[in-house]
Design an enzyme around this catalytic site. Structure first.
Site, PDB file in Angstrom:
ATOM      1  CG  HIS A   1      15.866  56.694 -41.458  1.00  0.00           C
ATOM      2  ND1 HIS A   1      16.265  57.737 -42.253  1.00  0.00           N
ATOM      3  CD2 HIS A   1      15.123  57.261 -40.474  1.00  0.00           C
ATOM      4  CE1 HIS A   1      15.778  58.875 -41.780  1.00  0.00           C
ATOM      5  NE2 HIS A   1      15.074  58.607 -40.684  1.00  0.00           N
TER       6      HIS A   1
ATOM      7  CG  HIS B   1      13.856  59.131 -35.896  1.00  0.00           C
ATOM      8  ND1 HIS B   1      14.637  60.264 -35.964  1.00  0.00           N
ATOM      9  CD2 HIS B   1      13.439  58.885 -37.159  1.00  0.00           C
ATOM     10  CE1 HIS B   1      14.679  60.699 -37.219  1.00  0.00           C
ATOM     11  NE2 HIS B   1      13.959  59.879 -37.961  1.00  0.00           N
TER      12      HIS B   1
ATOM     13  CG  ASN C   1      16.135  63.596 -35.482  1.00  0.00           C
ATOM     14  OD1 ASN C   1      16.355  62.470 -35.066  1.00  0.00           O
ATOM     15  ND2 ASN C   1      14.962  63.968 -35.953  1.00  0.00           N
TER      16      ASN C   1
ATOM     17  CE  LYS D   1      18.974  62.313 -42.222  1.00  0.00           C
ATOM     18  NZ  LYS D   1      17.837  61.485 -41.983  1.00  0.00           N
TER      19      LYS D   1
ATOM     20  CG  HIS E   1      15.187  64.952 -44.452  1.00  0.00           C
ATOM     21  ND1 HIS E   1      14.329  64.334 -43.576  1.00  0.00           N
ATOM     22  CD2 HIS E   1      14.419  65.752 -45.236  1.00  0.00           C
ATOM     23  CE1 HIS E   1      13.083  64.744 -43.815  1.00  0.00           C
ATOM     24  NE2 HIS E   1      13.122  65.608 -44.811  1.00  0.00           N
TER      25      HIS E   1
ATOM     26  CG  HIS F   1      12.953  59.458 -45.118  1.00  0.00           C
ATOM     27  ND1 HIS F   1      13.282  60.539 -45.889  1.00  0.00           N
ATOM     28  CD2 HIS F   1      13.315  59.785 -43.853  1.00  0.00           C
ATOM     29  CE1 HIS F   1      13.816  61.466 -45.123  1.00  0.00           C
ATOM     30  NE2 HIS F   1      13.846  61.034 -43.874  1.00  0.00           N
TER      31      HIS F   1
ATOM     32  CG  ASP G   1      11.596  58.251 -40.945  1.00  0.00           C
ATOM     33  OD1 ASP G   1      12.255  58.583 -39.953  1.00  0.00           O
ATOM     34  OD2 ASP G   1      10.959  59.052 -41.649  1.00  0.00           O
TER      35      ASP G   1
ATOM     36  CB  ALA H   1       6.719  65.319 -39.311  1.00  0.00           C
TER      37      ALA H   1
HETATM   38  C1  NCD Z   1      11.368  62.340 -38.087  1.00  0.00           C
HETATM   39  C2  NCD Z   1      11.382  62.641 -36.589  1.00  0.00           C
HETATM   40  O1  NCD Z   1      10.297  62.723 -35.991  1.00  0.00           O
HETATM   41  O2  NCD Z   1      12.463  62.730 -36.006  1.00  0.00           O
HETATM   42  N1  NCD Z   1      10.061  62.642 -38.578  1.00  0.00           N
HETATM   43  C3  NCD Z   1       9.516  62.157 -39.716  1.00  0.00           C
HETATM   44  O3  NCD Z   1       8.408  62.579 -40.053  1.00  0.00           O
HETATM   45  N2  NCD Z   1      10.121  61.245 -40.446  1.00  0.00           N
HETATM   46  C4  NCD Z   1      12.432  63.107 -38.762  1.00  0.00           C
HETATM   47  C5  NCD Z   1      12.707  62.672 -40.173  1.00  0.00           C
HETATM   48  O4  NCD Z   1      13.246  61.590 -40.421  1.00  0.00           O
HETATM   49  O5  NCD Z   1      12.375  63.437 -41.098  1.00  0.00           O
HETATM   50 ZN    ZN Z   2      13.732  59.903 -39.955  1.00  0.00          ZN
END
Ligand code: NCD
Ligand code: ZN
Length: 346
Positions: free
Chosen positions: A14, A16, A42, A100, A137, A175, A248, A264
């Site tokens: 996982h 980003h 995302n 997802k 999620h 997560h 994550d 976040a």
């Molecule tokens: C993630 C993001 O910033 O894309 N943020 C997070 O707090 N984990 C999105 C996600 O996985 O919820």
């Molecule tokens: Zn994430």
């Protein structure tokens, strides 16, 4: 005395990586230690079609250091309009590994997510038929549900009913942060699994809120109380293959985190393996680290483990930089708040 630990090269189930200047700035941080990663879709706009996934994969490969063998495993972002044929052909061609599910509004860039989960039925049935996993999620978004309860409520109200409607669907609870998530994830071996992040194994909600507000520890799902962190640590070090690593790692520029309405996401790509070795070592579970980081994820996704290894060496406490510089601005690195003694040396 130095001590070495050799592990099958880990994967991140996982991750980003973002796009543009941020992608350019963070790609090497994951590629350094990890063989593969499940890439979250995302973006703005989200990666919803095979054509978009193909283009995004190309941008990721172009952002990797020369000679990197890191493989981005692409995902499609499910919407109520997702075309089952597009999804199935993207999976059959090997372009896309999973899809997802974001409940609309649950987290960063999830505005296009799903409101009416019943509308997914044809897509989910197709995914079950072709063996394509769904990453989810798992938080409800209802304003009347306390943010610390949103994972447990999601399991009862959404996930369990959904899985009863499509019993053969393979699901990864992304997560997880609660004892309830841990208990549910182990209830259907081979069909259900969960990723656990590095930071949720180390911080609890006090780290975010006690003695001052610390935005760099704020992520979604938000870290819970200490009993849940201890349950996560037990699960990750248990050797149960239904729990595996998904960092994550979610970079945001510091200006977006240190704000009246901060984003976040915790960025941990750079020091994740050092953090994990440290806490597995402290838990007396170094022999379980390889399963968690390198073997259980491929097993669930029906892929072979990476063919090569990494070496971690234990020595004097290591200093990681406080942040990395990217073309999109500085990004603060996860600070575990404990000394780290393990470093990836090869
Ligand atoms: C993630 C993001 O910033 O894309 N943020 C997070 O707090 N984990 C999105 C996600 O996985 O919820
Ligand atoms: Zn994430």
């Amino acid at each position: 005395m130095t001590q070495n630990l050799i592990l099958t090269r880990p994967d991140d189930w996982h991750l980003h990586l973002r796009d543009g200047a941020m992608l350019e700035g963070v790609a090497a941080e994951s590629a350094r230690n990890f063989g593969r990663a499940i890439i979250m879709p995302n973006l703005v706009p989200p990666v919803v079609t095979a054509a978009q996934a193909l283009a995004y994969k190309g941008r990721i490969l172009a952002a990797l250091p020369k000679n990197s063998t890191f493989q981005p495993l692409m995902t499609l972002y499910l919407t109520e309009q997702t075309d089952p044929d597009d999804l199935a052909s993207a999976h059959a061609s090997g372009l896309v590994t999973a899809a997802k599910l974001y409940p609309a509004g649950a987290t960063t860039n999830s505005e296009s997510g799903v409101q009416n989960f019943n509308k997914l039925q044809p897509v989910l049935e197709r995914m079950a038929e072709i063996g394509m996993p769904m990453c989810v999620h798992g938080e409800v978004t209802d304003a009347d549900v306390d943010i610390f309860d949103r994972e447990a409520v999601f399991i009862d109200r959404i996930l369990d009913p959904l899985r009863r409607r499509v019993p053969n669907l393979k699901v990864v609870m992304e997560h997880i942060t609660t004892a309830e998530g841990i208990a549910y994830a182990k209830s259907a071996p081979g069909k259900l699994a969960a990723t656990i992040t590095t930071h949720h194994l180390i911080i609890n909600r006090n780290h975010i809120l006690a003695g001052g507000l610390r935005p760099h520890y704020y992520c979604l799902p938000v870290a819970k109380r200490e009993t849940h962190r201890l349950a996560l640590l037990d699960a990750a070090t248990s050797g149960n293959p239904c729990y595996f690593l998904g960092t994550d790692s979610a970079p945001h520029a510091d200006s977006a985190k240190e704000s009246a309405c901060g984003c976040a996401g915790v960025f941990s790509a750079t020091n994740t393996m050092s953090c994990l070795a440290e806490i597995f070592d402290r838990a007396g579970a170094l022999d379980r680290l390889e399963g968690f980081t390198s073997l259980f994820g491929p097993k669930f996704y029906e892929l072979a483990p990476n063919p090569d290894q990494i070496t971690l060496t234990k020595g004097a406490p290591i200093k990681f930089p406080s942040h990395i510089d990217t073309g999109a601005g500085p990004v603060t690195l996860f600070n575990p708040g404990i000394d780290l003694h393990w470093m990836v040396t090869d």
